[in-house]
Enzyme design. Sequence first.
Site, short mmCIF file in Angstrom:
data_model
loop_
_atom_site.label_atom_id
_atom_site.label_comp_id
_atom_site.label_asym_id
_atom_site.label_seq_id
_atom_site.Cartn_x
_atom_site.Cartn_y
_atom_site.Cartn_z
N SER A 185 17.51 -0.03 5.24
CA SER A 185 17.16 1.28 4.61
C SER A 185 16.51 1.02 3.33
O SER A 185 15.71 0.54 3.11
CB SER A 185 18.82 2.15 4.76
OG SER A 185 18.34 3.36 4.40
N ASP A 190 14.59 6.44 15.34
CA ASP A 190 14.68 6.44 13.74
C ASP A 190 13.93 7.77 13.29
O ASP A 190 12.58 7.57 13.19
CB ASP A 190 14.59 5.34 12.99
CG ASP A 190 15.10 5.49 11.45
OD1 ASP A 190 15.23 6.54 11.02
OD2 ASP A 190 15.13 4.43 10.75
N HIS A 205 18.67 6.05 12.64
CA HIS A 205 18.60 5.18 11.39
C HIS A 205 19.65 4.26 11.13
O HIS A 205 19.65 3.41 10.71
CB HIS A 205 18.40 6.07 10.21
CG HIS A 205 18.02 5.30 8.80
ND1 HIS A 205 16.87 4.70 8.73
CD2 HIS A 205 18.59 5.34 7.71
CE1 HIS A 205 17.07 4.15 7.32
NE2 HIS A 205 18.24 4.34 6.85
#
Length: 529
Positions: free
Chosen positions: A250, A473, A510
Amino acid sequence: MSTPRGAQIAARLLRRGSRSLTTNTSPFRHRLPRSNAASNSQITSASLHTRSRHHAQATARQEQVVWEPAEPSNPAMAFPCLDAQEQKTAALQSRSLESGPEPSYTSGTHMLFHSPTPLLLDWGGILPEFDIAHETWGTLNADKTNAILLHTGLSASSHAHSTETNPKPGWWEKFIGPGAPVDTDKYFVICTNVIGGCFGSTGPSSIDPSDGQRYATRFPILTMDDMVRAQARLLDGLGIKKLYASVGASMGGMQSLAFGVHFPDRVGKIVSISGCARSHPYSIAMRHTQRQVLMMDPKWNRGFYYDSIPPHSGMKLAREIATVTYRSGPEWENRFGRRRADPSKQPALCPDFLIETYLDHAGEKFSLEYDPNSLLYVSKAMDLFDLGFAHQEQTKLRRQENLEKLKEHPDTPIRNDLSCSLTLPSKNYEEQESTAPMDEATGSASTNPPQDLVRGMASLRSHPVLVMGVASDILFPAWQQREIAETLRATGNHQVTHVELGEDLSLFGHDTFLLDLENIGGNLAIFLS
């Protein structure tokens, strides 16, 4: 010709006008202003036959009908979600102002690196000194070549794994340890809380050494590059000249690439999971909305809330927006469907569907666990992230100018005199032609990596790089990881490993990097070995 029905209608309308002229002043009686009554009379008389009008007026003068108050059609709704926020505010208000209602924002025991040397930031701000909270696992070998720097996501602390002094499970607990993907029998793992954060590292909630007051929104604007420069200072303090690997997911995936770009000689392997090489409009837009709902909370007080009630309602809403982007629609379809929390009750405007109660819980849990100002600063640093060549060159020029200013007045106390001169645009946004390069064959956006990005990441042409993405995601879509891999290959790098998990392997969106030990962890272990 008039009809009895027409006369009745006229009579009713005129009675309403005549009631406004009575001397009874009860507030529950229906009254119209004198002018309105006359107007109603004129409109009615113009639309009916004259004889019907005279008959209706005569009848109206004889009758005095009063409207008594009536029960509402439906009862007012209850809002337990708002009641809960008001009760929470009251509870925070009752806390001692001596300690303040803010939590300590620490995940427990950690080590602290202190740098007494000022840190010049990319946008001209200066930290006269700073701290970096960090934790380590494994053993550093004699020549200090087995260190892995682990970069965190936006709101994570340095507590990636449990320790003897802090046995609480870390945010990557299953990924780190003996025999785990990040094997502590082989590697010495370091995880830091980024500067700008609130889990021990210097951030907006820290004390400004210049005046002894909290920085609040006097804290300068940060970038991802500033964060990795501070981490390099920590490595200097630990005597580590070169990392075995830089690993992150991330926001950490962004930092991992940035560390390699800015310190190519100080890192061997690079891992970027669910990250990007530059922030794109969708993720910027989502972080913008989070910041806006937080800043619109009156208790935010332009960042100066530390001795008062924190903007917990704004933080809750910001986290709910963020949580929507962390998972995928298909996963929620399987997990929640269209089920309501209690189908036997009337639908409500407060959380009602299971997905709503999930978001409400996620927001509420987070609302006092992270400093609101840190959310603003760190998320803005994500927006500013761009490894393109032009952006890097502009930043270098700006940093050089500011360094010259510091050299001219070395004995002057370091002070950040920058202020925000931003003003809102005088005109509303007008649609513009797309500037994205188009592929002539398909007529869609070009799939070729931008040359600006290729030049900007050229320093990684000889590094082994693992890039992982997830098809489900929506915050950092898989095409952004493909862009990283294609850009690196365009630099001449033949050691790029690109892994994309399809929806048949993961629907976690995600958050897959936190949950999928088999696929994320398995590929990571193979690459590091």
